[in-house]
Every structure is written in structure tokens, then in C-alpha cells.
Design a protein around this motif. Structure first.
Motif, short mmCIF file in Angstrom:
data_model
loop_
_atom_site.label_atom_id
_atom_site.label_comp_id
_atom_site.label_asym_id
_atom_site.label_seq_id
_atom_site.Cartn_x
_atom_site.Cartn_y
_atom_site.Cartn_z
N ASN A 1 0.82 -1.21 0.00
CA ASN A 1 0.00 0.00 0.00
C ASN A 1 0.86 1.27 0.00
O ASN A 1 0.70 2.15 0.83
N LEU B 1 -5.04 -2.35 -5.86
CA LEU B 1 -4.97 -2.21 -4.41
C LEU B 1 -4.60 -0.79 -4.00
O LEU B 1 -5.01 -0.32 -2.93
N GLY C 1 -2.10 -3.37 1.63
CA GLY C 1 -2.96 -3.00 0.51
C GLY C 1 -4.31 -3.70 0.52
O GLY C 1 -5.34 -3.09 0.23
N LYS C 2 -4.33 -5.00 0.87
CA LYS C 2 -5.60 -5.73 0.84
C LYS C 2 -6.56 -5.24 1.92
O LYS C 2 -7.78 -5.34 1.76
N ILE D 1 -7.95 -1.64 0.58
CA ILE D 1 -9.00 -1.75 -0.44
C ILE D 1 -10.30 -2.26 0.19
O ILE D 1 -11.40 -1.84 -0.20
#
Length: 657
Positions: A416, A454, A607-608, A611
Motif C-alpha cells: 500500500n 490495491l 494494501g488488501k 481496499i
């Protein structure tokens, strides 16, 4: 000690004679001058004695004179400073061999080595083997086979002829060194030369007359010549196991690792011996070079030595101080080993940052992609590394292959992070995808595009292609079904096109390629809740809301995301029981974020998770983040309840429960 009489051999071998043409074009006066300067001090220290140079054949005089060197008349006294070295064979000492080897190592081409040898009249076998080894080192750097001009050189042929016809008088060191060098030079394995050397080595092996270093060198040579299944190799390993490890040098240990690596399929047979080597190697780590460390780590990976973590950790510490000395290939091996064994060290990360930022524009693309893969695997958000790599990619994107591009970009999405030159970086990536789309393997392309989404760099221009039946068929390949992770990535990309790119009107993803949940045991796009943190928050919510029925846990939404804790509110702000579906005006999603949802040692969401929170907001949830590092600062249950009240209701004065 046996010696190679170069000129005498040349006279006996008419087929090697090239009438001076090969050597005539290679001036040696400057070489002879340097040799004199190096050896003169030792010769002058000896008692001056007169000796005679004996010319054994008439053709010897022709050979010598054609190289621009006039022979001394027979019977004329000369001192030891002259270039004729017949007495050197009888009085040579170790320090003279060292001088000889240092001189060999100063040469940068095989031609220089051969010109140097042409000034010598006789040569001890150890020096002859050393000369072959140096030719091997020089010629195997860039070429796979020895150039024709070297093979046809009369001096080179003379060296080989002596080893071929009289291998028995050779010392063990000269024998195994000559064999190793000739194999590395890709001399014909069926030649009489190699067969005689191998036969002599086998005779000495059966007699038990070879020492540890000779056994290691012979073992590696036979692997190259006959493969790891050769019978002789087992005998070598048996003899090595009978030796005391205290007699092994660090070079021997590294060679032994390389031998066992070549026999990786037989590792179970040698595991007891390997355990001893791994334990003994701990005491030698401080003496190892960068090359040796990379070779040991590569062998530990190939041999799956997961029980040797103490050795890996100690080697990792040694890597920190030597990182500037690794070649690109060696550093790649180190990173691969650290990823394999899960090794992560703060000092290594700092050293890697300094190395990459200083040399990034000159590093090999494969190493750069390995560095980024390492950061991605170990969740290391190193802004200096990421920024330097992003700058390199913008400047030199044409050097990267599709798999390397994917390894380079994926960590930005996974961790991220957007570098300062994000616009230029993703513009360059988009241009590459437009021109080389078909060169990207399907799964590699899917991972790459998913990583971009992402961090809100949505691949809108490529969504129609990856949702098309043709691409999905390529993605599936010869398998009966697409793997779960690929399906989850496709689904999340499709969800992104709906929620974050409402202007996208292209091809839609068929329902049979969509998953129902992103939270699965083996290949999840969500991080499961930290159970200990969840229990703390749950008890605080019970105290705050008055009962467990006012919130629900692990709620699966129609959009595939699983909410840690869901709280429902009516239009007047009353908290509703979790089982009630009517009159729900607002839904609150509590994200109970444990350490695994952040980059290590930071408060930066992966990042996951980023999002997920974006998408929850877009589908109508009010997202409230409960990060572990805030909860850890609370000292009592009362503080926890007050903290949750501030988080949930500080902006809703009309909320009731």
C-alpha cells in the motif's frame, strides 16, 4: 617433483609445431622484464653460482630464436638472473610458488599467460597446473568453450601433452587441479588426456592417498564430467565422512556443500553428515567470503536444510558487512535463501537500503526484482528502496522482462505504497502493457493488475481483456478449474470496476468465475481477525452496549467481504439487535486490525486491508478502525469502554442503547 619441460615437449611433438607464427605475434619482452623484477630479489639472495644452459635439440634453438631471444653459447657462464630457469626446478621454495601465482593472477588474458610461460625453460608440475587453472579462470568468464587460437597454441598443447603422457609422477594437487581446469575448459571428455587423468585420480582414490582438499576438488570435477550419479562420487563422499571436520578448510567446506547440492536427490542418505557440517560451519562463518556465503546459502536451499536456521541467521549477520562485495548473481542467491528460510533482519534491511540506493541504476534487473520480491514476501516497507526502484524503472523499463516487471510492481500494491514519482511509474507501466501485453504470462498479468488496483491505480484500459473468455481460457490453461486465488483476484478486480470505476462499461466477469467470499483458509484476500484482540474488544462492547446481542461477528456481505463486527442503527440512532433486518438505517463496520494487517513495526495498513475498507465505505458501511496499537495503550477495561464509546458515538449525540 615432476616438471613440464615446455620447449622439449614442443620439439618432440611435430604436430604441435606452428613454425613460430603463433608466438611471433605475441611479444614477451615486457613480460620477461616484469618476471625478472619479481624473481631477481630471491635469486640474488642465493649464493652466486655458475651453471650452463644445455640445448637438447637443434629445433630448440630455432624455437627460442624465433621468439626474439638469442641463446647463450654453450659453455658460457651466466648468473641466475637470466631467463633460463633449469636450477629453479631443483631449488624452488613455497615463497617462489607464491610469487609465480601472484604473477599469474595479474594477467588479464590467456595470451599473456602463454607468453609468460614461453619465457620459461622448465616448469614444476604445480606451476603448470596453476597456469592451466589461470587460463581456465580467464576463459570461462565470458565463453563456454576454449577459443580455437588457445587450443591450437603450441605452448598450451605442450602443457596438455605432459599431463596426458605422464600423469603418475604428478603431485596430488597438480593432478586434481589439471583435471578440474581441463574439464572447466570443456576439453573433450572422451580424449585420452582426460581419461588418463581420471584413471590416475581413481587409482589414488582407491589407495586412499588423496587428502581432503583433493577429494573435494575431484568430487566437483567428476560431477561436471560424469554427473552426480557416477559411482566414484559415492566413494569420495564415504572417504570425506571418515575425515575429521577440523581438518577441513573453509574452501573445503564450501566445496563439500556444492558437491552435496549436486546430489540433492540423495540428501536423506547424507543428512547425518550434513548435520555435522552445518554445526561445524557455524565456527567458520566469520572467515567466509561473499562468494562462499552465497554458495552455502544456495546449497542450504537446494538441500532443504530448514533445521539449519542457526547457520542461516549467522550467515545473514555476516552478509550485512559484505553486501557491497556480492555480485548481482550472488546477491540474488542470498535474497532467494532469505525468502526460503523466512529470514529477516533489521540490520540487513538497512544495509540493503544503502546498497540499492547507491547502485540502483547499475544493478541487474533480476536483482532489482529479487529485492522487491524479498520486500514483498517479508512485508518490508522500505521507502528508500521503493523510491529508488521506482526511479530506476522509469529510466530503464525496457531492461525488465514481464515476470521481472510483475515482481517489481506487486510489492507497491501489497504494502500500500505510492512512490513520489507514482504518475510517471504507472504511465511507464501502462505503456509497457500496451506494447507487450501478449508477452505477459496470464497469471503474472493478473497479479500485476490486481496489485495496481490495491493502491487505486485501476487498470481500466485492460479490464475488458482480462474479463474476456479468451483470457480466462488462457488463465486456466490445461487445468480443469481455475485456482481459488486467481478467481478471488478476478472477483476483486470486477468489484473494483463496479465500485471505483462506475464509468467502466466494458466486458463483465461471468458469475461462474466469481467467488462468494474473500476470506478462505488457504488463499485469502483478507487477513483473519486476531483472536486475542477480538476478545478484548468484544468484552468492551458488551460493557458498552449492555448485551452481546447488539453486535454480530464475522458477517459476510453480498460483496464477498467479511466484517469483523457489525453494529446496526435505526434512523433515530438507536442500536438495534444484530438479528433485526427491518428499520436498519445505518450499518457500522468495526475493523479490528491486529498486527498482521499492518506492515511490520508500523501503523501502515497492507494494501488488501486498505481496499477492503474503501469498498466497505462505498457499499454504505461506516467504517470504524480499531487498531491494535491503540488498544495496547489502554490500561484498564474502563479505559477500553471509554475508548470504544469515543470511536463509535463521539459524533452521534443522539445515539442510544
Amino acid at each position: 617433483m615432476a616438471s613440464v619441460t615446455l620447449r622439449r615437449n614442443l620439439c618432440h611433438l611435430s604436430e604441435f609445431w606452428i613454425h613460430g607464427a603463433a608466438l611471433k605475434n605475441q611479444p614477451i619482452n615486457h613480460v620477461c622484464k616484469i618476471v625478472k623484477e619479481h624473481l631477481c630479489s630471491w635469486f640474488c639472495s642465493q649464493k652466486p653460482e655458475l651453471f650452463r644452459v644445455t640445448v637438447h635439440h637443434a629445433c630448440y634453438k630455432m624455437f627460442h630464436s624465433q621468439n626474439g631471444n638469442d641463446l647463450q653459447p654453450v659453455g658460457e657462464p651466466v648468473y641466475a638472473q637470466v631467463r633460463h630457469w633449469e636450477r629453479l626446478e631443483q631449488s624452488l621454495k613455497n615463497e617462489d610458488e607464491q610469487i609465480f601465482n601472484r604473477k599469474l593472477n595479474s594477467f588479464t588474458s590467456s595470451e599473456e599467460v602463454l607468453s609468460f610461460l614461453s619465457a620459461l625453460e622448465t616448469l614444476p608440475d604445480t606451476m603448470a597446473a596453476g597456469a592451466l587453472r589461470r587460463i581456465c579462470e580467464l576463459e570461462t568468464k565470458d565463453a563456454q568453450r576454449l577459443p580455437k587460437e588457445i587450443l591450437e597454441n603450441s605452448l598450451f598443447k605442450a602443457l596438455c601433452f605432459q599431463f596426458e603422457k605422464k600423469p603418475a609422477p604428478l603431485s596430488n594437487t597438480s593432478l586434481v587441479t589439471a583435471l578440474q581446469s581441463l574439464i572447466l575448459l570443456h576439453v573433450d571428455s572422451q580424449s585420452t588426456l582426460l581419461q588418463n587423468l581420471v584413471a590416475e585420480c581413481q587409482n589414488r582414490l582407491q589407495r586412499g592417498s588423496l587428502e581432503v582438499h583433493h577429494l573435494c576438488t575431484l568430487g566437483e570435477s567428476l560431477i561436471r564430467l560424469q554427473g552426480p550419479d557416477c559411482v566414484t562420487l559415492e566413494l569420495i563422499l564415504c572417504q570425506l565422512q571418515d575425515e575429521k571436520l577440523e581438518t577441513f578448510t573453509s574452501e573445503d567446506i564450501v566445496a563439500l556443500y556444492r558437491i552435496l547440492q549436486a546430489c540433492a536427490e540423495k540428501v536423506d542418505q547424507h543428512q547425518t553428515f550434513l548435520n555435522k557440517i552445518n554445526n561445524f560451519s557455524l565456527s567458520m562463518v566469520s572467515n567466509l567470503s561473499a562468494t562462499s556465503i552465497s554458495q552455502i546459502l544456495a546449497a542450504l536451499v537446494a538441500l532443504d536444510q530448514t533445521q539449519a536456521l542457526p547457520l542461516v541467521i549467522k550467515l545473514g549477520r555476516q552478509v550485512v558487512g559484505l553486501i557491497a562485495h556480492f555480485t548481482n548473481e550472488e546477491l540474488g542467491r542470498v535474497l532467494e535463501a532469505f525468502m526460503y528460510f523466512g529470514h529477516n533482519d533489521r540490520l540487513f534491511t538497512k544495509a540493503l537500503e544503502q546498497h540499492v540506493t547507491a547502485l540502483c541504476l547499475t544493478l541487474d534487473p533480476e536483482v532489482v526484482s529479487r529485492v522487491m520480491e524479498y520486500c514483498g514476501r517479508k512485508l518490508i516497507l522500505s521507502k528508500p528502496i521503493f523510491n529508488a526502484v521506482a526511479e530506476m524503472f522509469v529510466c530503464q523499463s525496457e531492461k525488465f522482462s514481464p515476470p521481472q516487471v510483475s515482481k517489481l510492481i506487486e510489492p507497491f500494491g501489497k504494502l500500500n505504497y505510492l512512490p513520489p514519482n507514482a504518475s510517471a511509474l504507472f504511465r511507464k507501466l501502462e505503456n509497457m502493457l500496451f506494447t507487450h501485453f501478449s508477452y505477459f504470462p496470464p497469471k503474472t498479468l493478473l497479479k500485476l493488475l490486481h496489485s495496481c488496483s490495491l493502491i487505486e491505480r485501476h487498470p481500466v484500459n485492460f479490464m475488458a481483456k482480462i474479463f474476456s473468455p479468451f483470457f480466462l481460457q488462457q488463465l486456466q490453461g490445461e487445468e480443469l478449474y481455475l485456482d481459488r486465488l486467481s478467481l478471488a483476484r478476478l472477483t476483486q478486480l470486477y468489484l473494483t470496476s463496479i465500485l471505483e470505476c462506475p464509468f467502466y462499461k466494458g466486458t463483465k466477469l461471468l458469475s461462474k468465475f466469481q467467488v462468494k467470499s474473500f476470506l478462505t483458509p488457504c488463499c485469502s484476500l483478507e487477513t483473519p481477525m486476531d483472536f486475542h484482540l477480538y476478545k478484548q474488544v468484544m468484552f468492551g462492547l458488551i460493557d458498552l452496549l449492555g448485551a452481546r446481542l447488539y453486535f454480530a461477528s464475522k458477517v459476510l456481505t453480498p460483496y464477498c467481504y467479511t466484517i469483523d463486527v457489525e453494529i446496526k442503527l435505526d434512523e433515530e440512532g438507536f442500536v438495534l439487535p444484530s438479528t433485526v433486518d427491518e428499520d436498519v438505517y445505518k450499518r457500522v463496520a468495526l475493523c479490528i486490525d491486529g498486527p498482521k494487517r499492518f506492515c511490520p513495526n508500523s501503523n501502515h495498513l497492507l494494501g488488501k486491508e486498505a481496499i477492503k475498507q474503501r469498498h466497505l465505505q462505498l457499499i454504505g458501511y461506516e467504517v470504524v478502525q480499531i487498531p491494535y496499537h491503540e488498544v495496547e495503550m489502554l490500561k484498564s477495561r474502563l479505559e477500553l469502554v471509554e475508548y470504544l464509546q469515543r470511536k463509535l458515538f463521539s459524533q452521534r449525540t443522539g445515539v442510544h442503547w
